[in-house]
Design an enzyme around this catalytic site. Structure first.
Site, PDB file in Angstrom:
ATOM      1  N   ARG A 178      -0.058   7.666  -2.661  1.00 52.22           N
ATOM      2  CA  ARG A 178       0.473   8.739  -1.814  1.00 52.22           C
ATOM      3  C   ARG A 178       1.936   9.021  -2.128  1.00 52.22           C
ATOM      4  NH1 ARG A 178      -1.166   6.005   3.403  1.00 52.22           N
ATOM      5  NH2 ARG A 178      -1.614   4.341   1.916  1.00 52.22           N
TER       6      ARG A 178
ATOM      7  N   ASN B 228     -11.091  -2.918  -5.111  1.00 50.61           N
ATOM      8  CA  ASN B 228     -10.379  -1.973  -5.982  1.00 50.61           C
ATOM      9  C   ASN B 228     -11.106  -1.709  -7.308  1.00 50.61           C
ATOM     10  OD1 ASN B 228      -7.076  -3.037  -4.851  1.00 50.61           O
ATOM     11  ND2 ASN B 228      -8.272  -1.254  -4.210  1.00 50.61           N
TER      12      ASN B 228
ATOM     13  N   ASP C 180       0.829  -1.208   0.000  1.00 48.72           N
ATOM     14  CA  ASP C 180       0.000   0.000   0.000  1.00 48.72           C
ATOM     15  C   ASP C 180       0.866   1.263   0.000  1.00 48.72           C
ATOM     16  OD1 ASP C 180      -2.416   1.348  -0.054  1.00 48.72           O
ATOM     17  OD2 ASP C 180      -2.580   1.438   2.135  1.00 48.72           O
TER      18      ASP C 180
ATOM     19  N   ARG D 226      -0.838   9.049 -10.158  1.00 51.27           N
ATOM     20  CA  ARG D 226      -0.927   7.783  -9.422  1.00 51.27           C
ATOM     21  C   ARG D 226      -0.304   6.609 -10.178  1.00 51.27           C
ATOM     22  NH1 ARG D 226      -4.190   7.356  -5.020  1.00 51.27           N
ATOM     23  NH2 ARG D 226      -4.535   5.157  -5.475  1.00 51.27           N
TER      24      ARG D 226
ATOM     25  N   ARG E  52      -4.779  -1.547   8.935  1.00 50.74           N
ATOM     26  CA  ARG E  52      -5.949  -2.406   8.723  1.00 50.74           C
ATOM     27  C   ARG E  52      -5.604  -3.508   7.734  1.00 50.74           C
ATOM     28  NH1 ARG E  52      -7.845   2.703   6.755  1.00 50.74           N
ATOM     29  NH2 ARG E  52      -7.472   2.885   4.521  1.00 50.74           N
TER      30      ARG E  52
ATOM     31  N   GLU F  38       1.230 -13.216  12.333  1.00 52.03           N
ATOM     32  CA  GLU F  38       1.817 -12.075  13.035  1.00 52.03           C
ATOM     33  C   GLU F  38       1.662 -10.852  12.131  1.00 52.03           C
ATOM     34  OE1 GLU F  38       3.045 -12.021  16.118  1.00 52.03           O
ATOM     35  OE2 GLU F  38       2.577 -14.154  16.347  1.00 52.03           O
TER      36      GLU F  38
HETATM   37  C1  IPE Z   1      -5.445  -2.823  -0.192  1.00 50.70           C
HETATM   38  O1  IPE Z   1      -5.116  -1.488  -0.329  1.00 50.70           O
HETATM   39  C2  IPE Z   1      -5.431  -3.508  -1.508  1.00 50.70           C
HETATM   40  C3  IPE Z   1      -4.140  -3.647  -2.178  1.00 50.70           C
HETATM   41  C4  IPE Z   1      -2.975  -3.272  -1.720  1.00 50.70           C
HETATM   42  C5  IPE Z   1      -4.168  -4.309  -3.449  1.00 50.70           C
HETATM   43  P1  IPE Z   1      -6.213  -0.358  -0.470  1.00 50.70           P
HETATM   44  O2  IPE Z   1      -5.497   0.913  -0.596  1.00 50.70           O
HETATM   45  O3  IPE Z   1      -7.165  -0.683  -1.563  1.00 50.70           O
HETATM   46  O4  IPE Z   1      -6.980  -0.479   0.911  1.00 50.70           O
HETATM   47  P2  IPE Z   1      -7.938   0.573   1.632  1.00 50.70           P
HETATM   48  O5  IPE Z   1      -8.971   0.985   0.624  1.00 50.70           O
HETATM   49  O6  IPE Z   1      -7.099   1.746   2.040  1.00 50.70           O
HETATM   50  O7  IPE Z   1      -8.489  -0.144   2.806  1.00 50.70           O
HETATM   51  C1  IPE Z   2      -1.735   0.131  -3.380  1.00 53.83           C
HETATM   52  O1  IPE Z   2      -1.475   1.486  -3.398  1.00 53.83           O
HETATM   53  C2  IPE Z   2      -1.903  -0.428  -4.755  1.00 53.83           C
HETATM   54  C3  IPE Z   2      -3.242  -0.890  -5.072  1.00 53.83           C
HETATM   55  C4  IPE Z   2      -4.267  -0.892  -4.285  1.00 53.83           C
HETATM   56  C5  IPE Z   2      -3.421  -1.384  -6.421  1.00 53.83           C
HETATM   57  P1  IPE Z   2      -2.661   2.552  -3.387  1.00 53.83           P
HETATM   58  O2  IPE Z   2      -3.040   2.844  -4.795  1.00 53.83           O
HETATM   59  O3  IPE Z   2      -3.761   2.086  -2.532  1.00 53.83           O
HETATM   60  O4  IPE Z   2      -1.921   3.779  -2.757  1.00 53.83           O
HETATM   61  P2  IPE Z   2      -2.547   4.839  -1.747  1.00 53.83           P
HETATM   62  O5  IPE Z   2      -3.129   4.094  -0.597  1.00 53.83           O
HETATM   63  O6  IPE Z   2      -3.600   5.602  -2.508  1.00 53.83           O
HETATM   64  O7  IPE Z   2      -1.398   5.683  -1.360  1.00 53.83           O
HETATM   65 MG    MG Z   3      -4.182   2.356  -0.531  1.00 57.98          MG
END
Ligand code: IPE
Ligand code: IPE
Ligand code: MG
Length: 250
Positions: free
Chosen positions: A25, A69, A21, A34, A198, A211
């Site tokens: 950001r 997603n 994740d 992005r 989470r 863990e």
């Molecule tokens: C979890 O990340 C899914 C993946 C890393 C593929 P998200 O960014 O989608 O999770 P939430 O929406 O913040 O819970």
């Molecule tokens: C995780 O990074 C990748 C996927 C869910 C595909 P994010 O795209 O959720 O990145 P943030 O949480 O917006 O930074």
């Molecule tokens: Mg994310």
């Protein structure tokens, strides 16, 4: 016995699951779009498999796309699927060289044809490798996996002489054998990068006793040293599975 089924070194988790994740950001912090974060994230995903293998980890699962997603802007979903279709075939020689067996967890049937074919090809072409299993979690949701498991259990029970008794006698172990993860080693260490605390529907069944480790590092900046920190933290923990410390150390 393939080497991915052999015992893991002491203190080294056998199966590490990662919620990759923070791509978005990270991109924002760099003044980029992005998609640039996702591209950089895909590079780190390739590298982390090698780092894991070098540490003696036998199975690594990477959360690449959750069932939730699909609710992202259409353009981003399309870009993620395109990235998958483009990156996977390019990664095949590296997977062969490093003994990576590519597998998938999740329902890939709704994926665009190009992405689905790239996944199927990677599975087929690496199935004899045995240094490490890479389990890519695609259109994966832990709740969806459990619901599918319940449906499986009910139809299995209906094929038994006494369906009611069969269901009443179902154990967590038997039920796990009906989940998508039935032939995947239980997750020992669950890492989430990007600062959120989470699980976001990842590996729910195994999360019961995995863990948990949270890193504030955005995924595109995750390094070999960050993985080492997580593994060192894991090695210092005592997994008690409900028992007392004395019992575990007897
Ligand atoms: C979890 O990340 C899914 C993946 C890393 C593929 P998200 O960014 O989608 O999770 P939430 O929406 O913040 O819970
Ligand atoms: C995780 O990074 C990748 C996927 C869910 C595909 P994010 O795209 O959720 O990145 P943030 O949480 O917006 O930074
Ligand atoms: Mg994310």
């Amino acid at each position: 016995m393939s080497s991915s089924e052999q015992a893991t070194r002491p203190g080294i988790p056998n199966h590490v699951g990662i919620v990759m994740d923070g791509n978005g950001r990270w991109a924002k912090s760099q003044g980029k779009v992005r998609l640039e974060g996702h591209k950089r994230g895909a590079d780190v995903a390739r590298q982390v498999v090698r780092w894991a293998r070098d540490l003696g980890i036998r199975h690594i699962s990477l959360f690449a796309f959750s069932t939730e997603n699909w609710n992202r802007p259409k353009l981003e979903v399309r870009a993620l699927m395109g990235l998958l279709a483009m990156t996977l075939p390019k990664t095949l020689p590296e997977m062969r060289e490093n003994g990576v067996r590519f597998r998938v967890l999740g329902d890939i049937s709704p994926l665009p044809a190009k992405a689905r074919k790239a996944v199927e090809q990677a599975c087929a072409e690496t199935c004899d490798n045995s240094a490490i299993d890479l389990i890519l979690c695609l259109n994966y949701g832990g709740q969806q996996e459990i619901v599918a498991g319940v449906q499986h259990a009910v139809s299995w029970a209906q094929s038994q002489a006494d369906p009611e008794k069969a269901l009443a006698e179902l154990t967590p172990e038997t039920f796990r054998s009906m989940l998508w993860r039935h032939d995947i080693a239980p997750v020992d260490l669950l890492i989430r990068t990007g600062g959120e605390r989470r699980i976001s529907n990842f590996h729910l069944w195994d999360a019961a006793y995995a863990e948990l480790y949270f890193s504030d590092v955005y995924w595109p900046e995750f390094s070999k040293q960050d993985l080492q920190l997580a593994v060192d933290d894991y090695a210092a923990r005592e997994r008690r599975f409900g028992k007392t410390s004395e019992q575990v150390n007897r």
